[in-house]
Design an enzyme around this catalytic site. Structure first.
Site, PDB file in Angstrom:
ATOM      1  N   SER A  16       0.821  -1.219   0.000  1.00 53.78           N
ATOM      2  CA  SER A  16       0.000   0.000   0.000  1.00 53.78           C
ATOM      3  C   SER A  16       0.854   1.268   0.000  1.00 53.78           C
ATOM      4  CB  SER A  16      -0.911   0.011   1.227  1.00 53.78           C
ATOM      5  OG  SER A  16      -1.578   1.261   1.298  1.00 53.78           O
ATOM      6  N   ARG A  17       0.480   2.214  -0.875  1.00 53.34           N
ATOM      7  CA  ARG A  17       1.170   3.510  -0.913  1.00 53.34           C
ATOM      8  C   ARG A  17       0.465   4.537  -0.037  1.00 53.34           C
ATOM      9  NH1 ARG A  17       3.114  -0.076  -4.812  1.00 53.34           N
ATOM     10  NH2 ARG A  17       5.314   0.457  -5.032  1.00 53.34           N
ATOM     11  N   LYS A  67     -13.345  -4.244   2.091  1.00 51.17           N
ATOM     12  CA  LYS A  67     -14.219  -3.085   1.850  1.00 51.17           C
ATOM     13  C   LYS A  67     -15.698  -3.406   2.147  1.00 51.17           C
ATOM     14  CE  LYS A  67     -11.277  -0.682  -1.481  1.00 51.17           C
ATOM     15  NZ  LYS A  67     -11.193  -0.039  -2.801  1.00 51.17           N
ATOM     16  N   ASP A 103     -13.704   6.165  -3.586  1.00 58.01           N
ATOM     17  CA  ASP A 103     -13.179   5.769  -4.905  1.00 58.01           C
ATOM     18  C   ASP A 103     -13.913   6.504  -6.030  1.00 58.01           C
ATOM     19  OD1 ASP A 103     -11.158   4.047  -4.117  1.00 58.01           O
ATOM     20  OD2 ASP A 103     -12.459   2.279  -4.092  1.00 58.01           O
ATOM     21  N   GLY A 128     -14.627  -4.623 -17.464  1.00 58.54           N
ATOM     22  CA  GLY A 128     -14.392  -5.168 -16.118  1.00 58.54           C
ATOM     23  C   GLY A 128     -15.596  -4.950 -15.224  1.00 58.54           C
ATOM     24  N   ALA A 129     -15.904  -5.957 -14.412  1.00 59.89           N
ATOM     25  CA  ALA A 129     -17.106  -5.888 -13.572  1.00 59.89           C
ATOM     26  C   ALA A 129     -16.811  -6.371 -12.154  1.00 59.89           C
ATOM     27  CB  ALA A 129     -18.229  -6.710 -14.210  1.00 59.89           C
ATOM     28  N   ARG A 157     -21.190 -11.608 -14.569  1.00 59.81           N
ATOM     29  CA  ARG A 157     -20.865 -10.605 -13.538  1.00 59.81           C
ATOM     30  C   ARG A 157     -21.271  -9.205 -13.994  1.00 59.81           C
ATOM     31  NH1 ARG A 157     -14.883 -10.715 -11.034  1.00 59.81           N
ATOM     32  NH2 ARG A 157     -15.750  -9.785  -9.155  1.00 59.81           N
ATOM     33  N   GLY A 240      -4.029   5.707 -13.879  1.00 61.22           N
ATOM     34  CA  GLY A 240      -4.835   5.441 -12.684  1.00 61.22           C
ATOM     35  C   GLY A 240      -4.249   5.968 -11.378  1.00 61.22           C
TER      36      GLY A 240
END
Ligand code: NDP
Length: 276
Positions: A16-17, A67, A103, A128-129, A157, A240
């Site tokens: 993690s950053r 999450k 997010d 993407g799902a 999905r 991103g």
């Protein structure tokens, strides 16, 4: 009052950053707070979320795979966290656990900063799902995109998400890529394909509008094969990393009392760390 202390909790968490980002802002603003990584496995997350206040934390960030657990544990949550059924930002207020999902803000703020024309809306293609795709869909609906093609390797999905998000989202498989790409004003890679220089997805970029914006949620490498292909066809590209930086802003403000900014100095610090 003791110095505020916040966390990022995940499993694993070493990559993690977030400590780097929040540590930078704490130093910049001369705040005597701390922000630390907590590695907590799935079977211990509920206890951690119940008791972090007793350990002196005012709140923190939550990353994979916790999450959904974070959202379920909260007594109060924002509308966006409820829509996504997932939380990445927690804080205690009057002894009760509150949850938000930043997010969506991170995704939109990154595009606002680097390709503001995305706000013109129109048609979008989301590939993407998974969990991150939910935040993207909500941001696009909120920004007024009238038509969103949601294509996934496993179409079932995508269909499930389309049911959740309503009529503007049309689900399908990759056989529809060329057609959807031809219509899209914004193209989003929300898959994990392309991570760490994997071959990535095969996108027929020559079918895309050159006026379109392409963005990838993956930021290692910064310019993924997906973005490279889009750039070669003349599209505007947005990496991103900005999403990661911007999603951190609301949490910092809540725990430490100052709204920080995302700037080139912070970005350069994280880029240098990613290169290591
Ligand atoms: P999930 O594991 O929930 O979903 C992964 C998605 O990628 C699924 O749609 C999956 O398809 C697809 N996928 C994986 N490999 C391939 C492949 N080789 N070809 C085609 N499709 C593939 O992940 P998340 O949604 O949580 O995250 C997605 C990416 O976004 C990750 O790389 C994550 O690091 C990044 N991310 C970045 C953020 C940022 O701040 N920039 C924030 C959040 C996430 P299928 O359903 O068929 O398996």
């Amino acid at each position: 009052m003791s110095a505020p202390k916040a966390f990022v909790v995940g499993w694993p968490i070493a990559h993690s950053r977030s400590p780097l980002i929040h540590g930078f802002w704490l130093k910049r603003h001369g705040i005597e707070g701390t922000y630390v990584a907590e590695a907590v496995p799935p079977d211990a997350i509920d206890a951690f979320l119940r008791c972090f206040g007793e350990r002196g934390y005012v709140g923190g960030n939550v990353t994979l795979p916790h999450k959904e657990a974070a959202f379920r544990s909260a007594a109060e949550s924002t509308e966006v966290a409820r829509k996504l059924e997932a939380a990445n930002t927690l804080w205690l207020e009057d002894g009760r656990l509150h949850a938000d999902n930043t997010d969506v803000h991170g995704f939109a703020a990154n595009l606002d900063e680097r390709a503001s024309k995305w706000r013109k809306g129109g048609s979008a293609l989301v590939i993407g799902a998974g969990g991150a795709s939910r935040a993207v869909l909500w941001a696009l609906i909120d920004a007024g995109f009238g038509k969103i093609a949601l294509l996934n390797r496993t179409p079932a999905r995508a269909e499930e998400l389309a049911r959740h998000f309503g009529r503007s989202v049309e689900a399908g498989g990759f056989e529809r890529l060329t057609e959807a790409l031809g219509e899209a004003d914004l193209v989003v890679n929300a898959t994990s394909a392309g991570l760490l220089d994997e071959a990535g997805l095969v996108i027929p970029w020559n079918a895309a509008k050159t006026s379109a914006v392409a963005t990838d949620l993956v930021y290692v490498p910064l310019v993924t094969p997906f973005l490279e292909g889009a750039r070669e066809e003349g599209l505007t590209i947005v990496d991103g990393l900005g999403m990661l930086l911007h999603q951190a802003v609301p949490g910092f403000e809540r725990w430490f009392g100052i709204r920080p900014i995302v700037d080139d100095e912070l970005r350069a610090l994280v880029v240098a760390d990613l290169a290591r």
